[in-house]
Design a protein around this motif. Structure first.
Motif, mmCIF file in Angstrom:
data_model
loop_
_atom_site.group_PDB
_atom_site.id
_atom_site.type_symbol
_atom_site.label_atom_id
_atom_site.label_comp_id
_atom_site.label_asym_id
_atom_site.label_seq_id
_atom_site.Cartn_x
_atom_site.Cartn_y
_atom_site.Cartn_z
ATOM 1 N N UNK A 29 76.971 -86.020 -70.764
ATOM 2 C CA UNK A 29 76.342 -87.277 -71.161
ATOM 3 C C UNK A 29 75.004 -87.483 -70.447
ATOM 4 N N UNK A 30 74.205 -88.364 -71.020
ATOM 5 C CA UNK A 30 72.907 -88.690 -70.423
ATOM 6 C C UNK A 30 73.080 -89.449 -69.117
ATOM 7 N N UNK A 31 74.042 -90.378 -69.100
ATOM 8 C CA UNK A 31 74.303 -91.136 -67.876
ATOM 9 C C UNK A 31 75.745 -91.615 -67.858
ATOM 10 N N UNK A 49 79.527 -81.817 -60.599
ATOM 11 C CA UNK A 49 78.788 -82.450 -61.699
ATOM 12 C C UNK A 49 77.671 -83.309 -61.131
ATOM 13 N N UNK A 50 76.474 -83.084 -61.626
ATOM 14 C CA UNK A 50 75.340 -83.925 -61.268
ATOM 15 C C UNK A 50 75.001 -84.781 -62.479
ATOM 16 N N UNK A 51 75.122 -86.076 -62.318
ATOM 17 C CA UNK A 51 74.881 -86.977 -63.449
ATOM 18 C C UNK A 51 74.143 -88.216 -62.971
ATOM 19 N N UNK A 52 73.304 -88.736 -63.827
ATOM 20 C CA UNK A 52 72.642 -90.002 -63.533
ATOM 21 C C UNK A 52 73.663 -91.129 -63.695
ATOM 22 N N UNK A 53 73.733 -92.040 -62.724
ATOM 23 C CA UNK A 53 74.712 -93.121 -62.777
ATOM 24 C C UNK A 53 74.038 -94.484 -62.835
ATOM 25 N N UNK A 54 74.709 -95.387 -63.539
ATOM 26 C CA UNK A 54 74.292 -96.789 -63.648
ATOM 27 C C UNK A 54 75.491 -97.650 -63.262
ATOM 28 N N UNK A 78 76.492 -92.084 -73.341
ATOM 29 C CA UNK A 78 76.848 -92.794 -72.112
ATOM 30 C C UNK A 78 78.351 -92.690 -71.906
ATOM 31 N N UNK A 79 78.764 -92.362 -70.690
ATOM 32 C CA UNK A 79 80.184 -92.364 -70.331
ATOM 33 C C UNK A 79 80.481 -93.611 -69.505
ATOM 34 N N UNK A 80 81.572 -94.293 -69.834
ATOM 35 C CA UNK A 80 82.025 -95.442 -69.062
ATOM 36 C C UNK A 80 83.254 -95.031 -68.258
ATOM 37 N N UNK A 81 83.213 -95.227 -66.928
ATOM 38 C CA UNK A 81 84.365 -94.933 -66.084
ATOM 39 C C UNK A 81 84.642 -96.126 -65.175
ATOM 40 N N UNK A 82 85.918 -96.289 -64.822
ATOM 41 C CA UNK A 82 86.295 -97.306 -63.840
ATOM 42 C C UNK A 82 86.552 -96.603 -62.510
ATOM 43 N N UNK A 83 86.963 -97.363 -61.502
ATOM 44 C CA UNK A 83 87.237 -96.747 -60.202
ATOM 45 C C UNK A 83 88.349 -95.713 -60.307
ATOM 46 N N UNK A 84 89.320 -95.981 -61.163
ATOM 47 C CA UNK A 84 90.439 -95.058 -61.350
ATOM 48 C C UNK A 84 91.163 -95.418 -62.632
ATOM 49 N N UNK A 85 91.682 -94.407 -63.315
ATOM 50 C CA UNK A 85 92.458 -94.667 -64.519
ATOM 51 C C UNK A 85 91.600 -94.862 -65.756
ATOM 52 N N UNK A 86 92.165 -95.571 -66.721
ATOM 53 C CA UNK A 86 91.516 -95.765 -68.011
ATOM 54 C C UNK A 86 90.629 -97.000 -67.994
ATOM 55 N N UNK A 87 89.338 -96.855 -68.269
ATOM 56 C CA UNK A 87 88.447 -98.013 -68.307
ATOM 57 C C UNK A 87 88.902 -99.035 -69.337
#
Length: 279
Positions: A29-31, A49-54, A78-87
């Motif tokens: 993904x782009x970010x 993995x090196x990725x730009x984060x927002x 864009x990938x959406x992730x939470x601290x852990x588990x399913x966003x």
């Protein structure tokens, strides 16, 4: 990658639980929109993995979501992730999903761990019907009111709870739903000190009260479905004991005391006493 918002589930503890597909998406993904960029950064770094984060979290301004929408609309991913588990499960990520959908943009779920489902799978409680209730109110009075509304649910109930409140919550559940209501406590799932225990609420309260370790870490609490009173039979010996107690104290007090001993709801015992007191 195809322009879209990718909802990427990440491990809830054991890093080995991340899927091959999740790694491919995070790499491509782009970010990455992360609830906590430092925590997600550690995960990405561990996988090379090196990725730009927002940063995208509960306190993010609406402008952050608008910027992410603009990225996808311009052909980025864009990938959406939470601290852990399913966003989006008990976190604000669903708001970003909504604005993406409202803008006519694609949303792609990447399946993976979810603490609520992981706990349910190993709790030993009925799983044909269940309801995820997230976090209960912080304060006791509000928490008990919420539990009173849920007491009659005929589905397994799943809660997340903070470790410093777990004992108070179990005690409130015991008070509202009766000491015999079966429950399960799942703690530190997939981690070194993973613990899963199913027992009546009274025994779970004693266990947590006596072992400080059970008030640490990430906790999922599950409650068995309510049984209708017609499903719970009162044995003759229990009925005889109840009538004997009622000769020496008010009926409601006798029912409440015997409820703590037997696990039968005090209201059912009280009704039984009114029906059989003259026998």
């Amino acid at each position: 990658m195809e322009p879209a918002l990718y909802i990427v589930a990440t491990p809830i503890g054991n890093l080995g639980d991340i899927s091959r597909r999740a790694l491919e998406v995070l790499s491509g993904v782009t970010c990455v929109a992360a609830e906590d960029t430092r925590r997600t950064g550690q995960l990405l770094s561990s996988e090379g993995i090196k990725a730009r984060m927002v940063a995208y979290h509960e306190h993010s301004a609406p402008a952050v979501a608008e910027q992410l929408v603009a990225r996808v609309a311009a052909g980025e991913s864009v990938a959406l992730v939470s601290d852990a588990g399913t966003p989006t499960i008990s976190d604000p990520g669903y708001r970003l999903v909504r604005v993406m959908q409202d803008a006519g943009l694609k949303v792609v779920p990447i399946p993976g761990p979810c603490a609520a489902i992981v706990a349910l799978s190993a709790a030993g409680l009925p799983s044909d019907r269940f309801a995820f209730e997230g976090f209960l109110p912080n304060k006791g009075e509000a928490r008990r009111r919420r539990l009173e509304l849920l007491a009659g649910e005929d589905a397994t109930l799943i809660f997340y709870e903070a470790p410093h409140r777990i004992l108070a919550t179990l005690e409130d559940m015991q008070e509202v739903m009766g000491p015999g209501r079966e429950a399960a406590l799942a703690r530190e799932l997939s981690k070194s000190f993973e613990t899963i225990r199913r027992a009546p609420l009274s025994k779970l309260c004693d266990w947590v009260r006596e072992d400080a370790n059970q008030s640490r870490g990430e906790i999922v609490l599950l409650l068995s479905p309510a049984r209708s009173e017609s499903d719970v039979s009162i044995e003759p010996a229990l009925g005889e004991l109840l009538r004997g107690m009622a000769e020496h104290m008010p009926a409601r007090q006798a029912a409440k005391l015997l409820s703590s001993y037997s696990g039968v709801r005090s209201r059912q015992l009280y009704d039984y006493l009114l029906e059989h007191r003259q026998e």
